[in-house]
Design an enzyme around this catalytic site. Structure first.
Site, mmCIF file in Angstrom:
data_model
loop_
_atom_site.group_PDB
_atom_site.id
_atom_site.type_symbol
_atom_site.label_atom_id
_atom_site.label_comp_id
_atom_site.label_asym_id
_atom_site.label_seq_id
_atom_site.Cartn_x
_atom_site.Cartn_y
_atom_site.Cartn_z
ATOM 1 N N ASP A 138 -8.453 -5.045 -6.048
ATOM 2 C CA ASP A 138 -8.014 -3.894 -5.260
ATOM 3 C C ASP A 138 -8.523 -2.636 -5.953
ATOM 4 O OD1 ASP A 138 -6.794 -1.934 -3.805
ATOM 5 O OD2 ASP A 138 -4.754 -2.685 -4.060
ATOM 6 N N SER A 188 0.850 -1.189 0.000
ATOM 7 C CA SER A 188 0.000 0.000 0.000
ATOM 8 C C SER A 188 0.891 1.246 0.000
ATOM 9 C CB SER A 188 -0.957 -0.039 1.191
ATOM 10 O OG SER A 188 -1.988 0.899 1.037
ATOM 11 N N HIS A 207 -7.003 -5.710 -1.849
ATOM 12 C CA HIS A 207 -5.843 -5.001 -1.294
ATOM 13 C C HIS A 207 -5.037 -5.932 -0.392
ATOM 14 C CE1 HIS A 207 -3.851 -1.159 -0.956
ATOM 15 N NE2 HIS A 207 -3.885 -1.176 0.361
#
Length: 692
Positions: free
Chosen positions: A636, A551, A668
């Site tokens: 995601d 991320s 994600h």
């Protein structure tokens, strides 16, 4: 006569077969499993039990919880329910089924245990005796329910379910039943890992005098969700102590306004006159997770001040229900609050707060606002529930997954009572976890975790990994992760350096907020300071350093790739941001990028925003020279998978060794067991190739 005998024999065989099937349908457990080695592996990581749904009985004598175990071969998990006596620690397993009881909790009178189950098709509310017997279905709602909450007097049940409100293409064009398309007129049309549909999660209230097959929609016709999607749960719905009102959380905005805002409010619904009142009108940030005091005089909740800022300070607010006066009890407390629980006398609120890389238990006196820190140590507490003169709490660390403890609120000392993974963990050698304070380039102190391999030998040199945290505002605390597990990395003979760089909570709001508008700035200097400091140690092989992260941590790796000046020999980026302009135009929660990047990329007069977009990793690919593993999931929607494709394709076009690990069904995160094990195998295969 022969036909009658045949029928009897056939009936006996059918009954016998049914009995055999009931045995086969028992639950699954890995508890007590033995391992061939003493090092943690991905397979062992997924074998350990996971504790959840912890609550304390109304008489404060018994802990209720669930344990889930993963069947790796079947690629799914099974959950069963347990109780523990607070007084003597006696544990009892009360279910052993494949029904996967979820959302397990005590009925308010303590005479029954409630849970959600899909054993009859759709997910419905069930109840059972405290010993697990006499299972009985409570609701039969079309398409099932998602959350539930009994009123204290047991006369009403609040529940949530999905209600169709919007038209879809088949409503518009019924003569095209095989058409498969979406028509969008506004953002935001998808969220985290799910495309928005024509359904909305609404709160219902129903009397409990019979099987519940319907209820009153207290949000009828509203194009809003409660709880908030995608992560909100039953903690956002609560009954008043007198059972006359129901508080729920909702962000009553749609489209573009919804995508750019965090203005969620708490609404109070009166069951008798069916009126609704906004209790937090004019409070512009997140107002979530309300809880009524036992004496019925107050409502407490978690509140953020600023609209559009998801990482604002989480304050503890309290409302006097008689006067309507609101008060921030956490004024002057430079930390976040979470998981609020009232004391029985309504004179105190227990909560969890992160401080210097650990989650600790605190209490606040509701009369004078005095805050006391109850616990201290290298661990993470996740919840604290009063139980007579003790606290029942869940706790984990980088050394072990979550277990249940009893805490003495006077001393902070704790004692484990669940021991779910004791036998399995006893077979494993864990690495030492050390906290260091490192001086940054601007002369501040930065807390950094260093995790060493099991049986660490200071006379050897070890390859070392710089861990880049995601969030971006999410503490590197004492978490135990199924993916970013530091003990698993250490078990593969890596030293891990995990700094709490600029932009992480637990070190004051100024430290936390510095990162907004400064992607690629001071926090990157903090990363380099951490790895450069540890690289000076004689046991760190400075020629075999790697950088890893997901991320925002994945963005960090992409940014580092263009700036590290040959520090690293291998890189791994999971779901990272590669191109800021593309990210801004394709993400879903616009408030996130709009706040942290300080605006959009086409506003050339916005110097703060232009500074952010100038630091986009894709603008520095001319400097890339390091082998990189790129990982991304197709579902995601926060950081679309094309970001990973762009980074991987660019590396290949530049002649840099690269690999793309792509998961069509993951988001994600990587949630399925076999994909999780594959993730780790590729993670270590890549790092070992360049660092060993």
């Amino acid at each position: 006569m022969n036909k009658l005998k045949y029928s009897i024999i056939l009936a006996i065989l059918i009954i016998a077969s049914s009995c055999q099937n009931s045995v086969v349908e028992k639950g699954f457990t890995n508890k007590g499993k033995t391992f061939s080695g003493s090092r943690l592996t991905p397979e062992i990581l997924w074998t350990l039990g996971r504790i959840g749904n912890v609550s304390v009985s109304p008489d404060k004598e018994t802990v209720l919880y669930s344990v889930s175990y993963t069947n790796i071969e079947e690629n799914k998990s099974y959950s069963d329910v347990y109780t523990i006596s607070v007084k003597d620690g006696v544990k009892t397993q009360i279910t052993d089924t494949k029904s996967n009881e979820s959302a397990v909790t005590w009925r308010p009178d303590g005479k029954k245990i409630n849970f959600l189950s899909a054993e009859k098709g759709s997910v419905q509310l069930w109840e059972m005796d405290v010993d697990g017997s006499n299972r009985k279905q409570v609701t039969n709602i079309e398409n099932g329910i998602t959350n539930y909450q009994y009123s204290p007097d047991l006369k009403h049940l609040a529940f949530t379910c999905e209600i169709k409100i919007d038209e879809n293409i088949h409503d518009l064009y019924p003569d095209l039943p095989l058409a498969n398309a979406r028509i969008e007129d506004d953002i935001m049309y998808r969220h985290w890992d799910t495309w928005e549909d024509d359904d909305y999660s609404h709160v219902f209230v129903a009397p409990t005098d019979k099987l519940i097959e319907s209820g009153t929609d207290i949000m009828e016709g509203e194009r809003f969700d409660s709880p908030l999607k995608p992560f909100g749960g039953v903690e956002q719905i609560t009954w008043s102590s007198d059972s006359k009102s129901l508080a729920y959380c909702c962000e009553k905005l749609v489209g573009k306004a919804y995508a750019f805002s965090t203005n969620a409010d708490i609404y109070l619904y009166n069951v008798q006159d069916q009126t609704t009142q906004n209790l937090t009108k004019g409070m512009m940030g997140y107002d979530l997770n309300p809880t009524f005091s036992p004496d019925g005089k107050y409502l407490a909740w978690e509140s953020m001040e600023r609209d559009g800022y998801e990482s604002d300070k989480n304050r503890l607010f309290i409302l006097d229900l008689a006067s309507g006066e609101k008060k921030d009890l956490s004024t002057g407390f430079d930390q976040n609050v979470a998981n609020l629980v009232w004391s029985e006398k309504s004179d105190k609120i227990w909560f969890i707060s992160n401080y210097h890389g650990t989650n600790e238990i605190y209490s606040i006196n509701t009369n004078d606002g005095n805050i006391s820190k109850i616990t201290e140590g290298v661990h993470n507490y996740y919840a604290a529930i009063p139980a007579q003169d003790k606290i029942v709490a869940t706790k984990g660390s980088m050394m072990f997954p979550t277990e249940i403890f009893v805490v003495d609120p006077k001393t902070g000392n704790d004692q484990e009572i669940s021991f779910e993974n004791k036998e399995m963990l006893a077979q494993l050698e864990m690495g030492k976890v050390e906290s260091r304070w490192i001086t940054t380039t601007d002369n501040k102190k930065m807390q950094t975790w260093v995790i060493y391999p099991p049986n660490f030998d200071p006379n050897k040199k070890y390859p070392t990994l710089l861990y880049c945290q995601g969030g971006p505002q999410s503490t590197v605390s004492q978490f135990w992760s199924l993916r970013w597990n530091f003990q698993l990395m250490a078990a593969n003979d890596y030293i891990i350096v995990a700094p709490n760089r600029r932009g992480l909570p637990g070190f004051g709001q100024e430290w936390n907020e510095q990162i907004s508008g400064d992607y690629g700035g001071q926090n990157m200097k903090d990363y380099f300071t951490a790895i450069d400091t540890l690289a000076k140690e004689p046991y760190v092989d400075e020629t075999k350093l790697g950088a890893i992260g997901a991320s925002y941590g994945g963005f960090s790796v992409y940014w580092i790739a263009g700036h590290h000046q040959k520090r690293f020999k291998a890189l791994v980026s999971h779901c990272g941001i590669f191109n800021f302009e593309q990210m801004y135009s394709t993400t879903e929660e616009m408030f996130f990028v709009n706040w942290d990047l300080k605006g959009n990329y086409w506003d050339k007069d916005n110097k703060a925003a232009q500074k952010s977009f100038d630091n986009s990793p894709h603008k520095f690919v001319k400097n890339w020279d390091t082998p990189i593993l790129v990982i991304h999931g197709e579902k995601d929607f926060r950081i679309p998978y094309t970001q990973g494709m762009g980074a991987f394709n660019t590396a290949i076009m530049r002649g840099i060794p690269a690999r793309f690990l792509y998961f069509p069904e993951e988001c994600h995160w990587v949630l399925s067991p076999q994909n999780g094990i594959l993730w780790h195998r590729e993670f270590f295969r890549w790092l070992d190739a360049y660092l060993k």
